[in-house]
Write a protein that holds these residues in place. Structure first.
Motif, PDB file in Angstrom:
ATOM      1  N   THR A 163       1.116  -1.135  -0.112  1.00  0.00           N
ATOM      2  CA  THR A 163       0.053   0.052  -0.096  1.00  0.00           C
ATOM      3  C   THR A 163       1.008   1.371  -0.130  1.00  0.00           C
ATOM      4  N   VAL A 164       0.898   2.019  -1.098  1.00  0.00           N
ATOM      5  CA  VAL A 164       1.778   3.211  -1.165  1.00  0.00           C
ATOM      6  C   VAL A 164       1.001   4.439  -0.816  1.00  0.00           C
ATOM      7  N   PHE A 165      -0.174   4.236  -0.566  1.00  0.00           N
ATOM      8  CA  PHE A 165      -0.952   5.521  -0.191  1.00  0.00           C
ATOM      9  C   PHE A 165      -1.064   5.476   1.123  1.00  0.00           C
ATOM     10  N   VAL A 166      -1.996   6.402   1.764  1.00  0.00           N
ATOM     11  CA  VAL A 166      -2.112   6.691   3.393  1.00  0.00           C
ATOM     12  C   VAL A 166      -3.064   5.245   3.915  1.00  0.00           C
ATOM     13  N   ALA A 167      -2.306   4.690   4.788  1.00  0.00           N
ATOM     14  CA  ALA A 167      -3.059   3.587   5.104  1.00  0.00           C
ATOM     15  C   ALA A 167      -4.288   4.120   6.505  1.00  0.00           C
ATOM     16  N   ALA A 168      -5.295   4.465   6.022  1.00  0.00           N
ATOM     17  CA  ALA A 168      -6.124   4.998   6.944  1.00  0.00           C
ATOM     18  C   ALA A 168      -7.466   5.024   6.099  1.00  0.00           C
ATOM     19  N   SER A 169      -8.588   5.050   6.826  1.00  0.00           N
ATOM     20  CA  SER A 169      -9.717   5.323   5.682  1.00  0.00           C
ATOM     21  C   SER A 169     -10.554   6.403   6.526  1.00  0.00           C
ATOM     22  N   LEU A 170     -11.089   7.393   5.539  1.00  0.00           N
ATOM     23  CA  LEU A 170     -11.629   8.291   5.988  1.00  0.00           C
ATOM     24  C   LEU A 170     -12.310   9.135   4.714  1.00  0.00           C
ATOM     25  N   SER A 171     -13.381   9.314   4.721  1.00  0.00           N
ATOM     26  CA  SER A 171     -14.176   9.877   3.600  1.00  0.00           C
ATOM     27  C   SER A 171     -14.789  11.279   4.134  1.00  0.00           C
ATOM     28  N   ILE A 172     -14.598  12.304   3.629  1.00  0.00           N
ATOM     29  CA  ILE A 172     -15.631  13.690   3.872  1.00  0.00           C
ATOM     30  C   ILE A 172     -16.147  14.177   2.631  1.00  0.00           C
ATOM     31  N   ALA A 173     -17.031  15.098   2.862  1.00  0.00           N
ATOM     32  CA  ALA A 173     -17.654  15.750   1.545  1.00  0.00           C
ATOM     33  C   ALA A 173     -17.131  17.257   1.749  1.00  0.00           C
ATOM     34  N   SER A 174     -17.141  17.499   0.526  1.00  0.00           N
ATOM     35  CA  SER A 174     -16.678  18.814   0.261  1.00  0.00           C
ATOM     36  C   SER A 174     -18.123  19.918  -0.065  1.00  0.00           C
TER      37      SER A 174
ATOM     38  N   ALA B  33      -3.622  23.494  -2.700  1.00  0.00           N
ATOM     39  CA  ALA B  33      -3.632  22.468  -3.809  1.00  0.00           C
ATOM     40  C   ALA B  33      -5.179  23.194  -4.533  1.00  0.00           C
ATOM     41  N   LYS B  34      -5.332  23.299  -6.056  1.00  0.00           N
ATOM     42  CA  LYS B  34      -6.495  23.716  -6.746  1.00  0.00           C
ATOM     43  C   LYS B  34      -6.563  22.661  -7.810  1.00  0.00           C
ATOM     44  N   GLY B  35      -7.754  22.584  -8.143  1.00  0.00           N
ATOM     45  CA  GLY B  35      -8.312  21.761  -9.268  1.00  0.00           C
ATOM     46  C   GLY B  35      -8.876  22.633 -10.477  1.00  0.00           C
ATOM     47  N   TYR B  36      -8.688  22.315 -11.644  1.00  0.00           N
ATOM     48  CA  TYR B  36      -8.954  23.020 -12.583  1.00  0.00           C
ATOM     49  C   TYR B  36      -9.871  22.329 -13.663  1.00  0.00           C
ATOM     50  N   ASN B  37     -10.970  22.894 -14.355  1.00  0.00           N
ATOM     51  CA  ASN B  37     -11.630  22.248 -15.674  1.00  0.00           C
ATOM     52  C   ASN B  37     -12.246  20.914 -15.008  1.00  0.00           C
ATOM     53  N   GLY B  38     -12.898  21.086 -13.788  1.00  0.00           N
ATOM     54  CA  GLY B  38     -13.661  19.922 -13.244  1.00  0.00           C
ATOM     55  C   GLY B  38     -13.058  19.241 -12.418  1.00  0.00           C
ATOM     56  N   PHE B  39     -11.832  19.122 -12.297  1.00  0.00           N
ATOM     57  CA  PHE B  39     -10.901  18.148 -11.190  1.00  0.00           C
ATOM     58  C   PHE B  39     -11.341  18.558  -9.786  1.00  0.00           C
ATOM     59  N   ALA B  40     -11.849  18.072  -9.090  1.00  0.00           N
ATOM     60  CA  ALA B  40     -12.253  18.374  -7.767  1.00  0.00           C
ATOM     61  C   ALA B  40     -11.370  18.180  -6.736  1.00  0.00           C
ATOM     62  N   VAL B  41     -10.875  19.263  -5.909  1.00  0.00           N
ATOM     63  CA  VAL B  41      -9.910  18.977  -4.687  1.00  0.00           C
ATOM     64  C   VAL B  41     -10.417  19.286  -3.499  1.00  0.00           C
ATOM     65  N   SER B  42     -10.126  18.321  -2.320  1.00  0.00           N
ATOM     66  CA  SER B  42     -10.754  18.503  -0.930  1.00  0.00           C
ATOM     67  C   SER B  42      -9.938  19.461  -0.211  1.00  0.00           C
ATOM     68  N   PRO B  43     -10.319  19.659   0.972  1.00  0.00           N
ATOM     69  CA  PRO B  43      -9.504  20.669   1.517  1.00  0.00           C
ATOM     70  C   PRO B  43      -8.317  19.936   2.439  1.00  0.00           C
ATOM     71  N   ASP B  44      -7.681  20.446   2.739  1.00  0.00           N
ATOM     72  CA  ASP B  44      -6.312  19.829   3.549  1.00  0.00           C
ATOM     73  C   ASP B  44      -6.814  19.191   4.720  1.00  0.00           C
TER      74      ASP B  44
ATOM     75  N   ALA C 175     -10.510  14.090  -7.290  1.00  0.00           N
ATOM     76  CA  ALA C 175     -11.026  12.931  -8.037  1.00  0.00           C
ATOM     77  C   ALA C 175     -11.888  13.700  -9.221  1.00  0.00           C
ATOM     78  N   GLU C 176     -12.180  13.172 -10.173  1.00  0.00           N
ATOM     79  CA  GLU C 176     -12.982  13.509 -11.049  1.00  0.00           C
ATOM     80  C   GLU C 176     -13.637  12.108 -11.846  1.00  0.00           C
ATOM     81  N   ASP C 177     -14.607  11.916 -12.242  1.00  0.00           N
ATOM     82  CA  ASP C 177     -15.107  10.895 -12.952  1.00  0.00           C
ATOM     83  C   ASP C 177     -15.564  11.361 -14.476  1.00  0.00           C
ATOM     84  N   ASN C 178     -15.642  10.387 -15.421  1.00  0.00           N
ATOM     85  CA  ASN C 178     -15.797  10.469 -16.646  1.00  0.00           C
ATOM     86  C   ASN C 178     -15.558  11.729 -17.524  1.00  0.00           C
ATOM     87  N   ILE C 179     -13.935  11.693 -17.277  1.00  0.00           N
ATOM     88  CA  ILE C 179     -13.303  12.575 -18.017  1.00  0.00           C
ATOM     89  C   ILE C 179     -13.224  12.606 -19.618  1.00  0.00           C
TER      90      ILE C 179
END
Length: 648
Positions: free
Chosen positions: A3-14, A187-198, A210-214
């Motif tokens: 696992t090369v990413f963060v080994a924790a599970s957390l989801s939040i809504a922006s 960080a800032k997303g452009y042209n539809g790419f959404a970015v979470s708060p820190d 994240a972005e779907d259906n690009i």
């Protein structure tokens, strides 16, 4: 699988983006992967990215910080073009980086898996760039290609990740930016790419994107695509362990650093400058603009600008003036010093390039502030110091029409610094740049060839594209270029009696037209049809761009520079003939900020056609694109006009 990413599970809504972010993305590499279904919306694509997940982690590596990046992609192959695109992989190795832990496989439509074994992964070099290269065996229609690798890079402050390409749409893109808790990035997303708060998770800070259906976004005529691609930009903004409220690497900081670097001089510098200035003849035009123009041309004529000159004093004024060679930074320092010593006020401007990614006041990416201009408040015009092929008041057209960071000198007692503020760098008005033409058409004695005397008359940016030919190319290459320019009239290479006037680079200051004229024999412009002569008069204006596209337009239209094209064609009709279809010459496709009109007048046996094509703006939004396309196609339609000459 590690696992090369963060080994924790957390989801939040922006709330601002109504987007749910997952802060844990363990890379899944199952032994028995399943093929994916491509939704109908992407059914015509040759290949579709099922998953594009990446991470950027800043962490200690020994005694220093380094950047650890991971890339994981799954691509579904749909046709032969898709096979060609993905049957061989090239992973770039950037300077100072290490690419490791490469895994790749092909999943066939039957479910069979073909792994890329380590012995098949080779190191290669192409065009001076390093790659890890390997073939993807068995790629077929309906199969999928999956690969993963990690890259360790030297620490950097500013970065971008692009998730949109020209040919391959993407169903799901995910991104994580990870840093120690004491190192806070913006960080800032452009042209539809959404970015979470820190967010802080354990001893790490995490930003998710994240972005779907690009959709795929191919290059389109008359557009600068890069700024419209889905991406995320990021930069280091705070050191939470030291002055946590002080934002780092701001535009204000950059302005001060750039100003100090380009304007600070030593006594040794001034001594060398005084010697150089003493050799500069007096400007023939003593107006402020005349002095600026003359000094620029003198420097660019006597100093060789070598963009590859590094590590050898290319930015040191005494060495520059001794060797007559400077790199980009050095020639900017030289111009700043000369204008200062000669009492000509100026401001440094860090300019956006319309062909790339514009500067964003909200996210300070210093890496995009590489283009430096000089602005002169006394004239309102600009100088492009590092470009030996431009002359005041013209700069590279893509440096104009966009945002720039202006460094205005601010003096506090004996201390001098710069106040950095954003503003627009204007582009020269449309009626100052012309690509004009005059053509006089006569028939040969045998009525089988049009004898054309053509004049190409160019002003502003229209002339700036061609004037470097007469400064930097040898005579034989100039002659070749002249023939290429002139033969666009009637598409004939039978050219003679070429004459060029006002070709000096400094003619840009007064916007004196560059004129290239010649005689051209054009047998292909006439067809003999019994008692009729068919004259392809539309081809006299040269081949024109057509925009009859099937795919809906996705990008706004953008011109390199606003301009006009005025063309006058005079046809001397032979005795005994009349023109049957003069009305075919009349066209009018006009809108408030662009248009194409052609009119005609007959005086005895002479027919004069007047064509005016204008593009008064550089940008045309999508809602105006159909109008833009009609104007472009109007010139292409005129290009097809054939006059019918017959005897009564």
């Amino acid at each position: 699988m590690r696992t090369v990413f963060v080994a924790a599970s957390l989801s939040i809504a922006s709330a601002c983006a109504a987007q749910t972010f997952d802060y844990t993305t363990p890379v899944s590499w199952p032994d028995h992967p399943q093929l994916h279904t491509v939704p109908p919306a992407f059914g015509e694509a040759s290949a579709v990215t099922i998953l594009d997940e990446r991470s950027t982690e800043f962490r200690k590596d020994g005694n220093e910080f380094a950047v650890f990046e991971a890339f994981h992609k799954i691509v579904h192959i749909r046709d032969d073009k898709g096979i060609e695109m993905f049957n061989k992989m090239y992973l770039p190795i950037r300077e100072g980086s290490e690419v490791t832990n490469i895994r790749a496989r092909t999943i066939l439509s039957s479910g069979k898996v073909i792994d890329v074994t380590p012995d098949k992964i080779k190191s290669t070099e192409e065009d001076g760039a390093q790659y890890r290269q390997f073939a993807m065996d068995g790629v077929e229609k309906g199969s999928e290609v999956e690969y993963y690798y990690e890259e360790k890079r030297p620490f950097y402050l500013f970065g971008s990740e692009f998730f949109q390409s020209g040919e391959v749409p993407c169903l799901r893109a995910r991104y994580l930016l990870i840093s120690p808790a004491g190192m806070k990035f913006s960080a800032k997303g452009y042209n539809g790419f959404a970015v979470s708060p820190d967010s802080v998770i354990g001893d790490k800070r995490v930003i998710a994107g994240a972005e779907d259906n690009i959709r795929d976004l191919p290059e389109e005529k008359y557009s600068f695509r890069d700024q419209y691609l889905a991406r995320v930009d990021f930069k280091l903004s705070y050191n939470m362990g030291n002055a946590a409220s002080v934002r780092l690497y701001t535009w204000k900081d950059l302005g001060k650093r750039a100003y100090d670097f380009y304007t600070t001089r030593t006594d040794k510098d001034d001594k060398a400058l005084d010697g150089f200035i003493g050799k500069i003849p007096a400007a023939p035009d003593t107006s402020l603009g005349g002095r600026i123009s003359y000094l620029e041309d003198y420097v660019k004529t006597h100093i060789d600008i070598d963009k590859k000159l590094t590590g050898s004093g290319g930015d040191l004024l005494p060495q520059i003036l001794n060797t007559h060679t400077a790199n980009d930074e050095g020639v900017i320092r030289l111009f700043a010093a000369l204008f200062d010593k000669m009492g000509i006020p100026f401001e440094l401007v860090l300019a956006s390039d319309r062909g790339g990614i514009p500067l964003d006041p909200e996210l300070e990416d210093w890496d995009r502030a590489e283009n430096v201009l000089l602005f002169f408040p006394g004239t309102g015009a600009y100088l492009d110091p590092t470009q030996d092929a431009t002359r005041y008041p013209l700069i590279r057209p893509t440096m104009a029409g966009g945002r720039g960071l202006f460094l205005k000198t601010l003096s506090l007692g004996s201390y001098t610094t710069a106040l950095a503020t954003f503003g627009m760098v204007p582009i020269a008005p449309w009626d100052s740049s012309g690509l004009n033409m005059e053509a006089d058409l006569r028939f040969s004695t045998g009525l089988d060839t049009l004898l054309v005397h053509g004049r190409q008359i160019m002003t502003g940016y229209g002339a700036a594209e061609y004037r470097p030919i007469y400064t930097f190319l040898p005579k034989d290459k100039q002659d070749e270029a002249n023939k290429d320019i002139v033969k666009s009239i009637g598409n004939s290479a039978d050219v003679s009696n070429i004459n060029v006037s006002h070709s000096a680079m400094t003619e840009a200051f007064h916007n004196t037209p560059l004129v290239i004229e010649a005689d051209i024999r054009c047998p292909d412009l006439i067809e003999n049809a019994g008692s009729r002569l068919l004259v392809k008069i539309g081809e006299v204006i040269g081949t024109q761009t057509e925009m009859y596209q099937e795919r809906p337009r996705q990008l706004p239209a953008e011109m390199p520079f606003p301009h006009e094209e005025n063309r006058t064609i005079t046809l001397h009709v032979p005795d005994g003939y009349t023109v049957r279809n003069l009305k075919d010459l009349a066209m009018d496709v006009s809108f408030p900020n662009m248009g194409f009109t052609s009119t005609y007048a007959q005086n005895g046996s002479d027919v004069t056609v007047s064509i005016r094509e204008t593009y008064k703006s550089i940008r045309y939004p999508l809602e105006e694109f159909e109008h833009f396309k009609k104007v472009i196609n109007a010139s292409a339609d005129f290009n097809k006009v054939v006059l019918v000459l017959e005897k009564p």
